[in-house]
Design a protein around this motif. Structure first.
Motif, PDB file in Angstrom:
ATOM      1  N   ILE A  34       0.562  -1.145  -0.142  1.00 61.08           N
ATOM      2  CA  ILE A  34      -0.260  -0.064   0.003  1.00 61.08           C
ATOM      3  C   ILE A  34       0.980   1.285  -0.011  1.00 61.08           C
ATOM      4  O   ILE A  34       0.517   2.205  -0.815  1.00 61.08           O
ATOM      5  N   GLU A  35       1.805   1.141   0.885  1.00 61.78           N
ATOM      6  CA  GLU A  35       2.618   2.564   0.939  1.00 61.78           C
ATOM      7  C   GLU A  35       3.448   2.546  -0.495  1.00 61.78           C
ATOM      8  O   GLU A  35       3.880   3.724  -0.810  1.00 61.78           O
ATOM      9  N   ALA A  36       3.698   1.524  -1.050  1.00 63.12           N
ATOM     10  CA  ALA A  36       4.470   1.301  -2.546  1.00 63.12           C
ATOM     11  C   ALA A  36       3.409   2.157  -3.526  1.00 63.12           C
ATOM     12  O   ALA A  36       3.782   2.920  -4.366  1.00 63.12           O
ATOM     13  N   ALA A  37       2.142   1.833  -3.646  1.00 62.85           N
ATOM     14  CA  ALA A  37       1.197   2.350  -4.184  1.00 62.85           C
ATOM     15  C   ALA A  37       0.834   3.931  -4.021  1.00 62.85           C
ATOM     16  O   ALA A  37       0.876   4.845  -5.015  1.00 62.85           O
ATOM     17  N   LEU A  38       0.949   4.256  -2.878  1.00 63.62           N
ATOM     18  CA  LEU A  38       0.815   5.672  -2.219  1.00 63.62           C
ATOM     19  C   LEU A  38       1.799   6.536  -2.926  1.00 63.62           C
ATOM     20  O   LEU A  38       1.627   7.502  -3.322  1.00 63.62           O
ATOM     21  N   MET A  39       2.799   6.004  -2.744  1.00 65.55           N
ATOM     22  CA  MET A  39       4.240   6.654  -3.231  1.00 65.55           C
ATOM     23  C   MET A  39       4.295   6.717  -4.677  1.00 65.55           C
ATOM     24  O   MET A  39       4.588   7.855  -5.327  1.00 65.55           O
ATOM     25  N   ALA A  40       3.926   5.585  -5.298  1.00 67.72           N
ATOM     26  CA  ALA A  40       4.104   5.622  -6.851  1.00 67.72           C
ATOM     27  C   ALA A  40       3.048   6.596  -7.530  1.00 67.72           C
ATOM     28  O   ALA A  40       3.135   7.266  -8.507  1.00 67.72           O
ATOM     29  N   ALA A  41       1.943   6.896  -6.856  1.00 64.49           N
ATOM     30  CA  ALA A  41       0.785   7.649  -7.263  1.00 64.49           C
ATOM     31  C   ALA A  41       0.783   9.247  -6.675  1.00 64.49           C
ATOM     32  O   ALA A  41      -0.117   9.921  -6.985  1.00 64.49           O
ATOM     33  N   ASP A  42       1.918   9.309  -5.902  1.00 67.68           N
ATOM     34  CA  ASP A  42       2.061  10.632  -5.218  1.00 67.68           C
ATOM     35  C   ASP A  42       0.782  11.219  -4.362  1.00 67.68           C
ATOM     36  O   ASP A  42       0.526  12.162  -4.483  1.00 67.68           O
ATOM     37  N   VAL A  43       0.368  10.055  -3.798  1.00 72.52           N
ATOM     38  CA  VAL A  43      -0.825  10.303  -2.655  1.00 72.52           C
ATOM     39  C   VAL A  43      -0.146  10.764  -1.307  1.00 72.52           C
ATOM     40  O   VAL A  43       0.468  10.006  -0.699  1.00 72.52           O
ATOM     41  N   PRO A  44      -0.548  12.160  -0.870  1.00 70.48           N
ATOM     42  CA  PRO A  44       0.048  12.395   0.571  1.00 70.48           C
ATOM     43  C   PRO A  44      -0.473  11.366   1.640  1.00 70.48           C
ATOM     44  O   PRO A  44      -1.668  11.204   1.456  1.00 70.48           O
ATOM     45  N   PRO A  45       0.210  11.015   2.614  1.00 71.10           N
ATOM     46  CA  PRO A  45      -0.055  10.175   3.633  1.00 71.10           C
ATOM     47  C   PRO A  45      -1.316  10.856   4.546  1.00 71.10           C
ATOM     48  O   PRO A  45      -1.974  10.161   5.177  1.00 71.10           O
ATOM     49  N   GLY A  46      -1.367  12.070   4.632  1.00 72.72           N
ATOM     50  CA  GLY A  46      -2.275  12.655   5.394  1.00 72.72           C
ATOM     51  C   GLY A  46      -3.449  13.141   4.829  1.00 72.72           C
ATOM     52  O   GLY A  46      -4.321  13.896   5.383  1.00 72.72           O
ATOM     53  N   LEU A  47      -3.731  12.721   3.559  1.00 68.55           N
ATOM     54  CA  LEU A  47      -4.846  13.180   2.532  1.00 68.55           C
ATOM     55  C   LEU A  47      -6.248  12.864   3.436  1.00 68.55           C
ATOM     56  O   LEU A  47      -7.053  13.736   3.170  1.00 68.55           O
ATOM     57  N   LYS A  48      -6.198  11.455   3.930  1.00 67.71           N
ATOM     58  CA  LYS A  48      -7.800  11.324   4.331  1.00 67.71           C
ATOM     59  C   LYS A  48      -8.073  11.727   5.926  1.00 67.71           C
ATOM     60  O   LYS A  48      -9.022  11.505   6.440  1.00 67.71           O
ATOM     61  N   ARG A  49      -6.770  12.114   6.308  1.00 62.73           N
ATOM     62  CA  ARG A  49      -6.911  12.576   7.869  1.00 62.73           C
ATOM     63  C   ARG A  49      -7.885  13.901   8.095  1.00 62.73           C
ATOM     64  O   ARG A  49      -7.545  14.943   7.228  1.00 62.73           O
TER      65      ARG A  49
END
Length: 441
Positions: free
Chosen positions: A208-223
């Protein structure tokens, strides 16, 4: 929020990767040590760091530094801070701390003195006293008191940002999200690396972290709740502006595969990926790790196998680590292989020469991320291969202006103790061990 020093903490051993991440966002590092980095900023920077940092634990805003060698002096100096301009009058405040002072035998007493200074000043200024307690979902004040040096911060993160909010089903002994991200940063993972294969995926954190990094999704986006949102002067437009600047990919070039022999693990990983918004980017399959389908071309294969925490398990796990080595040799040619483990003896059973060994800590366990270059075709002779390098955080002086992420000091371990197998025991049998026992039966 005035411009001030921002101390960004992380878990032990992650600091070099946090530094790389912070510099990658364009910040100038004022100080770096084994517990994190220090930069300068105000509202804009606080929002940006909390939204985007993958390897950090918290972002602390320095309010005031002063000398104090007694609890009474702490109270006197802390009361001078204009708390009524920082904390909402009818709000809620939690005090967190690291304290090493000859007058303090129990950190709760230091916390109490600081809390009294806060509420007394607010009572005098506006006749209101905020509630207080242990919950970190609103205003959090952090006290760092070492000998006679005191630094008082607002924890702008509140709840830790080392957890990225999607792992609703943790399954068994999961790797915390910030540590998984640090492993990926160490491996230089990005969307141009080819495929990412995660056998033994468990709850799916690495994939999941690999996918988030590949897609440039910030980790705090849904918080939706951070500590900075409970400071006077906060304007929610700051958060909206930060979100508006985010540019994510709906599709990625990389092929990400997560496998596990346990159907419950696959279901947990799939649901966690769905929560993170990247389920469509990951292929899940219920198979033993050695049967994982590895795409052609370049890529990374990363596993986090059991360490062998119970008596007798280490001997049984030798065959698993040996099978991982065979899987690398037979199915992963042309890839970079990575194994995250807390047991150096088991690592020897892999039977491959490491390219590097990067030092990490998982909870209290001294671990290594072992890197293997899996040659496509005939192997190079040993004399042509570079000697393995040990990658570990540089030793630096203890932090002066900021707190340590580890709040309890521990005696320094010898080199023989560093790669121990000690780990808190679980009531349930481990995933891999249960599979081994089924095969034995």
């Amino acid at each position: 929020m005035r411009q001030s020093k921002l101390v960004i903490n992380c878990q032990p051993s992650i600091a070099p990767f946090l530094k790389k991440e912070v510099e990658g966002r364009g910040y100038r590092i004022l100080r770096a040590d084994k517990s994190g980095v220090t930069v300068e900023g105000g509202w804009k920077e606080v929002v940006d760091l909390n939204l985007h940092l993958r390897t950090a634990s918290r972002v602390l805003w320095l309010i005031k530094s002063f000398d104090a060698n007694t609890p009474d002096k702490l109270y006197e100096e802390a009361k001078k801070i204009p708390w009524h301009k920082i904390i909402p009058g009818k709000g809620y405040v939690s005090i967190q701390s690291f304290v090493k002072n000859d007058y303090i035998l129990d950190v709760r007493f230091a916390n109490l003195k600081l809390k009294d200074a806060i509420v007394d000043r607010m009572q005098e200024e506006n006749g209101e006293r905020p509630d207080s307690g242990k919950e970190r979902d609103r205003t959090v004040v952090y006290l760092y008191w070492y000998l006679d040096k005191v630094h008082v911060y607002i924890d702008t993160s509140g709840e830790t940002i080392a957890k990225h909010g999607y792992r609703k089903i943790p399954f068994k002994a999961p790797m915390i999200e910030a540590l998984a991200s640090a492993c990926l940063v160490s491996a230089d993972w990005n969307d141009d690396k080819g495929s990412f294969i995660n056998p033994m995926c468990g709850s799916g954190t690495l994939a999941i972290e690999a996918a988030l990094m590949a897609a440039d999704v910030p980790p705090g986006l849904k918080r939706r709740n951070f500590g900075f949102m409970h400071i006077l002067g906060y304007d929610n437009q700051l958060w909206k502006d930060a979100l508006a600047k985010v540019k994510m990919k709906d599709k990625i070039k990389s092929k990400i595969v997560a496998t596990d022999w346990n159907g419950d693990a696959i279901e947990a990983a799939r649901q966690n990926a769905r929560t993170a918004g990247v389920e469509h980017m990951i292929e899940f399959e219920k198979v033993p790790f050695e049967q994982s389908q590895v795409p052609e071309g370049p890529g990374l294969v990363m596993l986090n196998p059991e360490y062998g925490e119970r008596l007798g398990e280490e001997e049984m796990l030798k065959s698993v680590y040996s099978d991982i080595g065979d899987f690398f040799k037979q199915s992963c040619k042309g890839k970079m292989g990575y194994i995250f483990t807390g047991n150096s003896r088991l690592a020897k059973s892999i039977g491959l020469r490491t390219k590097s060994r990067t030092e990490f800590q998982n909870a209290k366990i001294d671990c290594r991320l072992l890197e293997y270059e899996l040659y496509d075709g005939s192997k190079r002779p040993d004399e042509e291969r570079p000697a393995p390098r040990e990658v570990k955080p540089k030793e630096r002086l203890p932090i002066v202006e900021g707190p340590k992420e580890e709040l309890i000091e521990r005696p320094r371990e010898s080199s023989d103790q560093r790669f121990s197998t000690e780990k808190p025991k679980e009531d349930k049998p481990s995933d891999v061990m249960s599979r081994l026992k089924k095969k034995k039966d």
